[in-house]
Motif scaffolding. Sequence first.
Motif: not given
Length: 354
Positions: A101-121
């Motif tokens: 949320q800090s680097i994107t300045r997006n209050p709705l951002a999280d690891p799931g929304i940004l695809g990080v968890n999907a990439g790990a899976s």
Amino acid sequence: MNHPSPQSGTPHQALKTPMSSAIKHASQSAKLITLIFVLMLVCTISLFVGAKSISPSVVIDVLLAKADSTESLIIVESRLPRTLLGLLVGAALAVAGGLIQSITRNPLADPGILGVNAGASFFVLAGIVLLGNQSMTEHLWLAFFGAMLTSVFVYFVGTYKEARVNPLKITLAGVAIGALLAGVSSSITLMNPVAFDEMRFWDAGSLDIRDLSLASMAVLPILAGIIAALMIAPALDNLALGEEIAQGLGTPVKLVQLSALFAIALLCGSATAIAGPIGFIGLMIPHIARRLSGPNQLWLTLYAIVLGPLLIISADIVGRVIAANEIRVSIVTAFVGAPVLIYLARQVTSFGKL
């Protein structure tokens, strides 16, 4: 007669700012210590409460190594590992969410929304299908590299032909890449019975690992990610003022952003590898922490380290006691997180920011 300049002020005025800062620091410390005590209480409840009723005296005897029975297996091989895992995974996902949320300045951002968890899976699934990987150590490394590559790819897509970070482009890139990877993963598991069986339990997100050695493998990468988040916190405060101002203050903007991405990959990759994808922790906790800490990223991170485990262990306790066969923690956090996401989305829509 000489008059004091406006800048000099009186001795009382000169002491006002440091004194106010000290009071604020003491207040933040008191709140953090209180939350730590609450977390310790929840961890204790986690050891005493479960689907099977066990006498508190028996639990105490088991923890003091004075009992060897069926109940001891439940406590030592189930409740204790999942409590320790909740501490690690909760802190990792909460801190990662704050960084995103800090680097994107997006209050709705999280690891799931940004695809990080999907990439790990996806990388864990690819290892199972292509390399026949079965060990948790291999899962851990694959999940880390998957989270890292996805984070970097989303970052570069979101900043392509942009002079600065574009929060909207990064969010859209993350959602698109996450959906693509999730779709490919679903197709592979449906066509491969071995992969489907292997991913069936892991992909749901659970703290019930029944093996302390699995949690121990993730300790170092998660600690490294948390330490990195704490180290770059002052620089992230500068970035919150805008990239031009941050550069004027001597902040190496690109280096800080890439360091944050590396920490996110360590935290999300490790947490996803040992517990599976668990949503909404990285979305909710930074907002709760921000209400306590204000705009200070260091205090936000410290609160997140405590609040993340507090939420996920509490959700795990609820999942154990409301159903005979237990409800996995990812389902409980989704029930809590979905209304929070709707509320945050309405806030953003109505006011443009939180």
